[in-house]
Motif scaffolding. Structure first.
Motif, PDB file in Angstrom:
ATOM      1  N   PHE A 196      36.679  41.831  47.346  1.00 48.16           N
ATOM      2  CA  PHE A 196      38.113  41.995  47.593  1.00 48.16           C
ATOM      3  C   PHE A 196      38.715  40.617  47.828  1.00 48.16           C
ATOM      4  CE2 PHE A 196      35.962  42.241  51.645  1.00 48.16           C
ATOM      5  CZ  PHE A 196      36.774  41.571  52.536  1.00 48.16           C
ATOM      6  N   TRP A 197      40.025  40.524  47.551  1.00 46.77           N
ATOM      7  CA  TRP A 197      40.720  39.240  47.646  1.00 46.77           C
ATOM      8  C   TRP A 197      41.819  39.262  48.705  1.00 46.77           C
ATOM      9  CZ3 TRP A 197      39.109  41.605  43.274  1.00 46.77           C
ATOM     10  CH2 TRP A 197      38.220  40.904  42.459  1.00 46.77           C
ATOM     11  N   GLU A 198      42.218  40.444  49.078  1.00 44.18           N
ATOM     12  CA  GLU A 198      43.247  40.558  50.101  1.00 44.18           C
ATOM     13  C   GLU A 198      42.987  41.789  50.958  1.00 44.18           C
ATOM     14  OE1 GLU A 198      47.092  41.002  48.345  1.00 44.18           O
ATOM     15  OE2 GLU A 198      46.482  42.618  47.010  1.00 44.18           O
ATOM     16  N   ILE A 199      43.559  41.755  52.134  1.00 37.82           N
ATOM     17  CA  ILE A 199      43.411  42.854  53.088  1.00 37.82           C
ATOM     18  C   ILE A 199      44.758  43.552  53.207  1.00 37.82           C
ATOM     19  CG2 ILE A 199      43.063  43.383  55.536  1.00 37.82           C
ATOM     20  CD1 ILE A 199      41.060  41.104  55.632  1.00 37.82           C
ATOM     21  N   PHE A 200      44.707  44.868  53.209  1.00 40.37           N
ATOM     22  CA  PHE A 200      45.932  45.653  53.314  1.00 40.37           C
ATOM     23  C   PHE A 200      46.197  45.983  54.785  1.00 40.37           C
ATOM     24  CE2 PHE A 200      44.122  46.555  49.134  1.00 40.37           C
ATOM     25  CZ  PHE A 200      45.181  46.186  48.325  1.00 40.37           C
ATOM     26  N   VAL A 201      47.440  45.818  55.176  1.00 42.45           N
ATOM     27  CA  VAL A 201      47.857  46.136  56.538  1.00 42.45           C
ATOM     28  C   VAL A 201      48.606  47.464  56.487  1.00 42.45           C
ATOM     29  CG1 VAL A 201      49.126  45.356  58.556  1.00 42.45           C
ATOM     30  CG2 VAL A 201      48.059  43.677  57.025  1.00 42.45           C
ATOM     31  N   VAL A 202      48.186  48.403  57.353  1.00 43.22           N
ATOM     32  CA  VAL A 202      48.750  49.753  57.306  1.00 43.22           C
ATOM     33  C   VAL A 202      49.333  50.147  58.656  1.00 43.22           C
ATOM     34  CG1 VAL A 202      47.207  50.523  55.466  1.00 43.22           C
ATOM     35  CG2 VAL A 202      46.493  50.759  57.860  1.00 43.22           C
ATOM     36  N   ASP A 203      50.243  51.132  58.606  1.00 44.70           N
ATOM     37  CA  ASP A 203      50.804  51.661  59.841  1.00 44.70           C
ATOM     38  C   ASP A 203      49.946  52.826  60.330  1.00 44.70           C
ATOM     39  OD1 ASP A 203      51.397  53.853  58.281  1.00 44.70           O
ATOM     40  OD2 ASP A 203      53.560  53.487  58.214  1.00 44.70           O
ATOM     41  N   PRO A 204      50.282  53.461  61.460  1.00 42.80           N
ATOM     42  CA  PRO A 204      49.456  54.573  61.969  1.00 42.80           C
ATOM     43  C   PRO A 204      49.304  55.734  60.990  1.00 42.80           C
ATOM     44  CG  PRO A 204      50.883  53.761  63.700  1.00 42.80           C
ATOM     45  CD  PRO A 204      51.310  53.056  62.447  1.00 42.80           C
ATOM     46  N   HIS A 206      48.739  55.361  57.889  1.00 42.02           N
ATOM     47  CA  HIS A 206      47.938  54.783  56.814  1.00 42.02           C
ATOM     48  C   HIS A 206      48.786  54.474  55.570  1.00 42.02           C
ATOM     49  CE1 HIS A 206      43.910  53.549  55.784  1.00 42.02           C
ATOM     50  NE2 HIS A 206      44.036  54.063  54.574  1.00 42.02           N
ATOM     51  N   LYS A 207      50.021  54.112  55.823  1.00 41.37           N
ATOM     52  CA  LYS A 207      50.895  53.674  54.735  1.00 41.37           C
ATOM     53  C   LYS A 207      50.919  52.155  54.714  1.00 41.37           C
ATOM     54  CE  LYS A 207      53.894  57.747  54.932  1.00 41.37           C
ATOM     55  NZ  LYS A 207      55.291  58.248  55.102  1.00 41.37           N
ATOM     56  N   PRO A 208      50.747  51.531  53.559  1.00 46.40           N
ATOM     57  CA  PRO A 208      50.706  50.069  53.492  1.00 46.40           C
ATOM     58  C   PRO A 208      52.054  49.447  53.834  1.00 46.40           C
ATOM     59  CG  PRO A 208      50.727  51.015  51.289  1.00 46.40           C
ATOM     60  CD  PRO A 208      50.560  52.157  52.237  1.00 46.40           C
ATOM     61  N   ILE A 209      52.017  48.458  54.726  1.00 48.36           N
ATOM     62  CA  ILE A 209      53.256  47.779  55.105  1.00 48.36           C
ATOM     63  C   ILE A 209      53.193  46.291  54.793  1.00 48.36           C
ATOM     64  CG2 ILE A 209      53.845  49.423  56.914  1.00 48.36           C
ATOM     65  CD1 ILE A 209      52.615  47.542  58.942  1.00 48.36           C
ATOM     66  N   GLY A 210      52.052  45.829  54.281  1.00 50.24           N
ATOM     67  CA  GLY A 210      51.931  44.425  53.933  1.00 50.24           C
ATOM     68  C   GLY A 210      50.532  44.095  53.442  1.00 50.24           C
ATOM     69  N   THR A 211      50.381  42.869  52.955  1.00 52.20           N
ATOM     70  CA  THR A 211      49.071  42.394  52.496  1.00 52.20           C
ATOM     71  C   THR A 211      48.831  40.994  53.040  1.00 52.20           C
ATOM     72  OG1 THR A 211      49.965  41.395  50.464  1.00 52.20           O
ATOM     73  CG2 THR A 211      49.272  43.705  50.344  1.00 52.20           C
ATOM     74  N   CYS A 212      47.568  40.628  53.087  1.00 53.83           N
ATOM     75  CA  CYS A 212      47.204  39.306  53.594  1.00 53.83           C
ATOM     76  C   CYS A 212      46.013  38.786  52.796  1.00 53.83           C
ATOM     77  CB  CYS A 212      46.847  39.391  55.073  1.00 53.83           C
ATOM     78  SG  CYS A 212      46.629  37.782  55.845  1.00 53.83           S
ATOM     79  N   GLN A 213      46.179  37.641  52.171  1.00 55.39           N
ATOM     80  CA  GLN A 213      45.093  37.061  51.386  1.00 55.39           C
ATOM     81  C   GLN A 213      44.005  36.530  52.303  1.00 55.39           C
ATOM     82  OE1 GLN A 213      46.524  34.197  48.553  1.00 55.39           O
ATOM     83  NE2 GLN A 213      48.180  35.528  47.831  1.00 55.39           N
ATOM     84  N   LEU A 214      42.777  36.559  51.801  1.00 52.90           N
ATOM     85  CA  LEU A 214      41.654  36.080  52.596  1.00 52.90           C
ATOM     86  C   LEU A 214      41.812  34.606  52.964  1.00 52.90           C
ATOM     87  CD1 LEU A 214      38.566  37.773  50.894  1.00 52.90           C
ATOM     88  CD2 LEU A 214      39.625  38.353  53.074  1.00 52.90           C
ATOM     89  N   SER A 215      42.376  33.825  52.053  1.00 52.63           N
ATOM     90  CA  SER A 215      42.545  32.395  52.326  1.00 52.63           C
ATOM     91  C   SER A 215      43.454  32.164  53.524  1.00 52.63           C
ATOM     92  CB  SER A 215      43.111  31.688  51.090  1.00 52.63           C
ATOM     93  OG  SER A 215      44.356  32.251  50.712  1.00 52.63           O
ATOM     94  N   THR A 219      42.195  30.310  57.193  1.00 51.15           N
ATOM     95  CA  THR A 219      42.803  29.020  57.551  1.00 51.15           C
ATOM     96  C   THR A 219      43.778  29.118  58.724  1.00 51.15           C
ATOM     97  OG1 THR A 219      44.485  29.372  55.827  1.00 51.15           O
ATOM     98  CG2 THR A 219      42.548  28.087  55.223  1.00 51.15           C
ATOM     99  N   CYS A 220      43.886  30.275  59.343  1.00 55.46           N
ATOM    100  CA  CYS A 220      44.814  30.447  60.463  1.00 55.46           C
ATOM    101  C   CYS A 220      44.056  30.581  61.786  1.00 55.46           C
ATOM    102  CB  CYS A 220      45.678  31.706  60.255  1.00 55.46           C
ATOM    103  SG  CYS A 220      47.019  31.448  59.081  1.00 55.46           S
ATOM    104  N   PRO A 221      44.675  30.193  62.900  1.00 57.07           N
ATOM    105  CA  PRO A 221      44.044  30.364  64.224  1.00 57.07           C
ATOM    106  C   PRO A 221      43.742  31.833  64.497  1.00 57.07           C
ATOM    107  CG  PRO A 221      45.943  28.895  64.343  1.00 57.07           C
ATOM    108  CD  PRO A 221      45.974  29.495  62.984  1.00 57.07           C
ATOM    109  N   ARG A 222      42.705  32.074  65.255  1.00 60.60           N
ATOM    110  CA  ARG A 222      42.267  33.439  65.541  1.00 60.60           C
ATOM    111  C   ARG A 222      43.307  34.239  66.318  1.00 60.60           C
ATOM    112  NH1 ARG A 222      36.842  34.759  65.271  1.00 60.60           N
ATOM    113  NH2 ARG A 222      37.121  36.164  67.055  1.00 60.60           N
ATOM    114  N   SER A 223      44.193  33.553  67.025  1.00 61.12           N
ATOM    115  CA  SER A 223      45.149  34.266  67.890  1.00 61.12           C
ATOM    116  C   SER A 223      46.368  34.810  67.144  1.00 61.12           C
ATOM    117  CB  SER A 223      45.626  33.320  68.997  1.00 61.12           C
ATOM    118  OG  SER A 223      46.245  32.172  68.440  1.00 61.12           O
ATOM    119  N   ILE A 224      46.558  34.401  65.888  1.00 66.26           N
ATOM    120  CA  ILE A 224      47.741  34.846  65.139  1.00 66.26           C
ATOM    121  C   ILE A 224      47.634  36.340  64.831  1.00 66.26           C
ATOM    122  CG2 ILE A 224      49.048  34.580  62.996  1.00 66.26           C
ATOM    123  CD1 ILE A 224      49.313  32.223  64.825  1.00 66.26           C
ATOM    124  N   ALA A 225      48.713  37.077  65.074  1.00 65.99           N
ATOM    125  CA  ALA A 225      48.727  38.517  64.779  1.00 65.99           C
ATOM    126  C   ALA A 225      48.908  38.758  63.288  1.00 65.99           C
ATOM    127  CB  ALA A 225      49.852  39.194  65.555  1.00 65.99           C
TER     128      ALA A 225
END
Length: 474
Positions: A196-204, A206-215, A219-225
């Motif tokens: 997989f190349w991206e992770i899907f972000v879902v609401d309660p 289970h409807k997709p509300i956004g995506t986030c690439q693995l890169s 490359t982001c700090p662990r604390s970022i939501a």
């Protein structure tokens, strides 16, 4: 000489030949060389399965699939048996449909089920969907309940739809998780999909509300939501969307993967670009073959199937050809008075047919790629007519002067020039109007356009040429 023959380290002539073939498997176009294919077949025929496996083992699964496709149909089962587990699930997923069906017919349902378990859902469906109903059910019965449920769910969707194409293994997380929590989740769950190349972000729900690439995650700090990192704009694919339309969306928006949603908007799967590449190739080839009435046009297709697909179009074409023949019969008297007309008629019809085919090919492609819409249809028709007028005027001038000089008859030259201009303009109009009309009627314009366009250009060519000749008193 005897010492060399008794030397245990000496290389057998057959082994030496096989070794030489293995060292040069591909030609400059990355295709398997005939010598390599022959070496594998010779090893199998000689009963030396180990030598055949040694030759084939370095190959990529796609190359092994090519090898089986290049093998004569009556020897494929023997080659597959000799190669054993080298012909695995990945090889089956790469095979031509007809070749794969031949091999699957020789396997037990348990073996097919085992192959299906090793594949993503979309690839497993591709293997199972074309099987006979009884064989398909036997394979499903041999699968684990979870895998069987996934396959049956995919088979419930229409053929060539996103539901058949998608894979159900994906990574989806809630938006309240942080980057660090997502990374820990990925590391702690070894049963997640590995491709997989991206992770899907879902609401309660289970409807997709956004995506986030693995890169971005790496490359982001662990604390970022995830809610702050994700991209909310995304291209969602309805589960019942036709695969050709899916491919167009991937092309238009330069997608690597996309979420597939059901009627309620819930995330049910994803489609990746590697699957789309197969669809693009398949759809492009399919349209070209349909324009010619050649059916599937696959060299591995059974002869009787090719015959059935092609003969019906040839018979239809025979009927439409009778229309042109009837028009010629109407002007039989004119042809008898001037035999030169008979030699010139095919020129008018042939050039008009080619002009119509050009316009038709452009129009069918534009329809397939969604370039023609309700807002630009009129403009497209006008454009093609303008092109036809320019082409017709040029060709008419050349043929008119040529015929006038060769036959020493300026009137005949003028007649064929006028007929040529008329037919090419008609061909341009037919080439764009016929596909558009079929498309508006819900029919596939690539299937029947060529027959209607050919009938129109042939008939109009003969009618215009012989009709003008008759009016001119020839």
């Amino acid at each position: 000489m005897e010492a060399a023959m008794s030397d245990p380290g000496a290389i057998d002539p057959l082994d030496a030949e096989l070794l030489a073939a293995a060292e040069s498997q591909h030609d400059e176009d990355d295709r398997l060389k005939p010598g390599f294919v022959t070496a594998v077949l010779d090893a199998v025929e000689a009963g030396d399965a180990e030598a055949a496996r040694d030759l084939v083992s370095p190959l990529h699964p796609a190359d092994i699939a090519d090898l089986l496709e290049l093998t004569p149909s009556d020897r494929r089962a023997d080659v597959a048996a000799a190669l054993g587990d080298l012909v695995g699930a990945e090889v089956l997923s790469e095979l031509n449909d007809y070749v794969r069906d031949d091999l699957i017919d020789a396997l037990r349902p348990e073996q097919v089920a085992e192959f299906a378990r090793e594949l993503d859902t979309d690839d497993a469906v591709a293997i199972i969907e074309d099987m006979e109903e009884a064989d398909q059910q036997a394979v499903l019965d041999a699968m684990d309940p979870e895998d069987r449920a996934a396959i049956e769910s995919a088979l419930a969707y229409p053929e060539e739809s996103a539901g058949r194409l998608m894979q159900r293994d994906l990574v989806a997380v809630p938006e309240h998780m942080t980057v660090g929590q997502v990374i820990d989740y990925l590391r702690d769950h070894g049963d997640l999909t590995s491709d997989f190349w991206e992770i899907f972000v879902v609401d309660p729900a289970h409807k997709p509300i956004g995506t986030c690439q693995l890169s971005w995650i790496l490359t982001c700090p662990r604390s970022i939501a995830m809610a702050d990192l994700m991209k909310r704009e995304q291209t969602l694919i309805p589960v019942d969307m036709d695969q050709e339309e899916v491919a167009l969306r991937f092309q238009k928006y330069a997608l690597i993967s996309a979420a597939v949603v059901d009627a309620s908007g819930r995330l049910v799967g994803m489609i990746t670009v590697d699957d789309i590449l197969h669809i693009v190739q398949e759809e492009a080839g399919e349209d070209i073959l349909r324009l010619s009435g050649a059916g599937d046009g696959d060299i591995n297709e059974p002869v009787i199937d090719s015959y059935k697909a092609r003969v019906r179009w040839l018979l239809t074409n025979l009927v439409t050809a009778l229309v042109a023949s009837t028009i010629i019969g109407i002007f039989e008297g004119t042809i008898e008075r001037m035999v030169a007309l008979a030699t010139l008629m095919p020129i008018v019809a042939g050039v008009g047919g080619n002009a119509g085919s050009q316009t038709m090919a452009v129009t069918v492609r534009a329809l397939a790629t969604n370039q023609i819409t309700a807002s630009n249809t009129r403009r497209t028709i006008i454009r093609e007519i303008r092109v036809a007028v320019l082409n017709g005027g040029t060709v008419a001038a050349v043929i008119g002067m040529g015929v006038g000089l060769v036959f020493g008859n300026a009137q005949l030259g003028a007649v064929i020039a006028a007929a040529m201009l008329t037919n090419i303009v008609t061909a341009g109009l037919a080439g764009v109007a016929v596909p558009l009309t079929l498309d508006r009627m819900g029919a596939d314009p690539a299937v029947a356009s060529s027959i209607f366009v050919t009938m129109i250009t042939d008939s109009m060519g003969f009618f215009a040429f012989l009709g003008l000749a008759t009016l001119a008193g020839m």
